[in-house]
Enzyme design. Structure first.
Site, short mmCIF file in Angstrom:
data_model
loop_
_atom_site.label_atom_id
_atom_site.label_comp_id
_atom_site.label_asym_id
_atom_site.label_seq_id
_atom_site.Cartn_x
_atom_site.Cartn_y
_atom_site.Cartn_z
N LYS A 206 0.93 -0.78 -0.60
CA LYS A 206 0.20 -0.19 0.25
C LYS A 206 1.14 1.25 0.23
CE LYS A 206 -0.13 -0.67 4.95
NZ LYS A 206 -1.24 -0.55 6.37
N ARG B 104 -11.05 -0.49 14.97
CA ARG B 104 -11.12 0.31 14.14
C ARG B 104 -12.30 -0.31 12.99
NH1 ARG B 104 -5.92 1.06 11.01
NH2 ARG B 104 -5.76 -0.78 10.58
N TYR C 228 15.38 30.54 6.68
CA TYR C 228 14.60 31.36 7.39
C TYR C 228 14.74 31.20 8.72
CZ TYR C 228 11.83 30.71 2.77
OH TYR C 228 11.68 31.20 1.09
N MET D 257 11.82 24.45 1.69
CA MET D 257 10.38 23.47 0.45
C MET D 257 11.79 23.16 -0.78
SD MET D 257 7.66 25.03 -1.96
CE MET D 257 6.76 25.30 -1.41
C1 LIG Z 1 -0.15 -1.46 6.51
C2 LIG Z 1 -0.38 -3.38 7.35
C3 LIG Z 1 -0.36 -4.30 7.13
C4 LIG Z 1 1.87 -4.77 7.54
O1 LIG Z 1 1.74 -3.89 8.66
P1 LIG Z 1 3.39 -3.05 9.28
O2 LIG Z 1 3.32 -3.10 10.50
O3 LIG Z 1 3.25 -2.61 7.87
O4 LIG Z 1 4.16 -4.83 8.62
C5 LIG Z 1 -0.74 -5.57 7.83
N1 LIG Z 1 -2.16 -5.88 8.08
C6 LIG Z 1 -2.73 -4.46 7.70
C7 LIG Z 1 -4.11 -4.53 8.05
C8 LIG Z 1 -2.52 -3.30 7.36
O5 LIG Z 1 -3.12 -2.52 7.42
#
Ligand SMILES: *Cc1c(COP(=O)(O)O)cnc(C)c1O
Length: 362
Positions: free
Chosen positions: A34, A130, A255, A303
């Site tokens: 992701k 969650r 800055y 930036m």
């Molecule tokens: C992001 C995620 C993972 C991976 O978690 P890590 O801590 O990066 O290994 C696994 N399961 C779910 C549901 C996630 O959202």
């Protein structure tokens, strides 16, 4: 000319996957890619790992489409499932594997306008609170789902650990016990472990594990580095000196004039700033590597640029290499110094930072 660049070491990525497999040899690996593979480039990462993992996991439907369009054939899990009817129809047609975490998602699957079939994962809320169904609902929701026409060969069970990065925290034991209990009489593959659980809980053995951050060589544990877990940082964030300037004692830079030099020195100006994803709040003194030696960041990060104190005797030149983080300068303490975790620094790397890939053919 490439200035800001993230060099991605695909051999390190593969070594980290092997390390994750060695932690849990009896689980198949679902590589979490992701957020553009935590900033590393999801297409290239997925191609590098596709032959060695069972499947991939993403957070958004569009992220899965990117992988399919790039020719990735593995199963792709949608970790939060589909967010409307249209996505649900398409996800089934494309044979993505959606997580199902609320009743609305079940209704969309029921009403799907396609005759396609795919596999689904029922999200069990074992204590993160969650997403997911309550423990007492699992039997009912599983049977409700399993009889739908869109279900292909399985409805699996997935849950997520809320405190696996805290060693000796009993919450993980509670969640594990809840997961086992809620699913004990049901058929279907199971998946619980994230990177932290893989690294510390060899007793969490289910069909599939879901490592994310560890694949990229970064530790999930506070106060530690990837190298402490025998992981290799995959990303090296680099740029170049675009100016080397004589700087007078007592004069400020940048800055807000946050820093004044204690002595005559030479300052290096680096083409890297918060517009690239290098945090603006990174403090004076943060280590930066110039030509292989560590020098301090000084003054405020802008930036597009930041400044470093090269020292009075420096002979660094415009165009010389600068490393912001990577194997030689781990990202975890840098993240900690701005009150966050390595995950956030990696994933917020801006698109203008060019990704390049090395060690891809072994
Ligand atoms: C992001 C995620 C993972 C991976 O978690 P890590 O801590 O990066 O290994 C696994 N399961 C779910 C549901 C996630 O959202």
């Amino acid at each position: 000319m490439v200035t800001a660049e993230a060099v991605i070491d695909l051999a390190a990525l593969k070594n980290n996957l092997a390390r994750m497999k060695s932690c849990q040899p009896n689980s198949k690996m679902v590589a979490v890619v992701k957020g553009n593979a935590y900033g590393h480039g999801s297409i290239e990462v997925a191609h590098a790992l596709s032959a060695s993992v069972d499947s991939f996991a993403v957070a958004r439907f569009e992220e899965a489409v990117v992988l399919r369009n790039a020719g990735i054939q593995n199963a792709i899990v949608l970790l939060e499932g589909c967010f409307d009817q249209d996505e649900t129809n398409k996800a089934i047609e494309l044979k993505f594997q959606p997580v199902v975490q609320n009743d609305q998602q079940i209704a969309w699957i029921k009403n799907a306008s396609t005759s396609g079939k795919t596999n689904f994962w029922l999200k069990v809320d074992t204590g993160m609170h969650r997403l997911g169904f309550a423990l007492h609902e699992i039997v009912e929701k599983h049977s409700e789902l399993a009889k739908l026409a869109a279900v292909d060969s399985f409805v699996g069970f997935v849950s997520h650990l809320s405190r696996a990065d805290e060693l000796d925290c009993s919450r993980t034991d509670e969640q594990l016990a809840n997961f086992i209990e809620a699913t004990k009489d049901l058929k279907g593959p199971r998946s619980l472990a994230n990177s932290a659980a893989l690294l510390t809980r060899p007793d969490i053995v289910f069909d599939k594990a879901r490592p994310g951050i560890a694949l990229y060589g970064v530790t999930p544990f506070p106060g530690r580095c990837g190298q402490d877990e025998q992981l290799e940082p995959v990303m090296t964030l680099k740029s170049k000196l675009i100016a080397v300037r004589d700087h007078k004692k007592g004069e400020p830079v940048g800055y807000g004039a946050l820093w004044q030099s204690q002595a005559d020195t030479k300052l290096g100006v680096v083409a890297m700033g918060y517009g690239d994803g290098y945090p603006r709040l990174m403090p004076t003194g943060t280590p930066v590597i110039v030509n292989g030696r560590t020098v301090p960041l000084v003054g405020r990060v802008s930036m597009d640029m930041l400044t470093v104190d090269l020292g009075p005797d420096a002979n660094d030149k415009v165009g010389d290499e600068v490393i912001l983080w990577g194997k030689e300068n781990p990202v975890e303490p840098l993240a900690q110094s701005v009150g966050t975790i390595g995950y956030e620094l990696l994933i917020q790397l801006a698109s203008r930072v060019k990704r390049s890939y090395i060690n891809g053919d072994n």
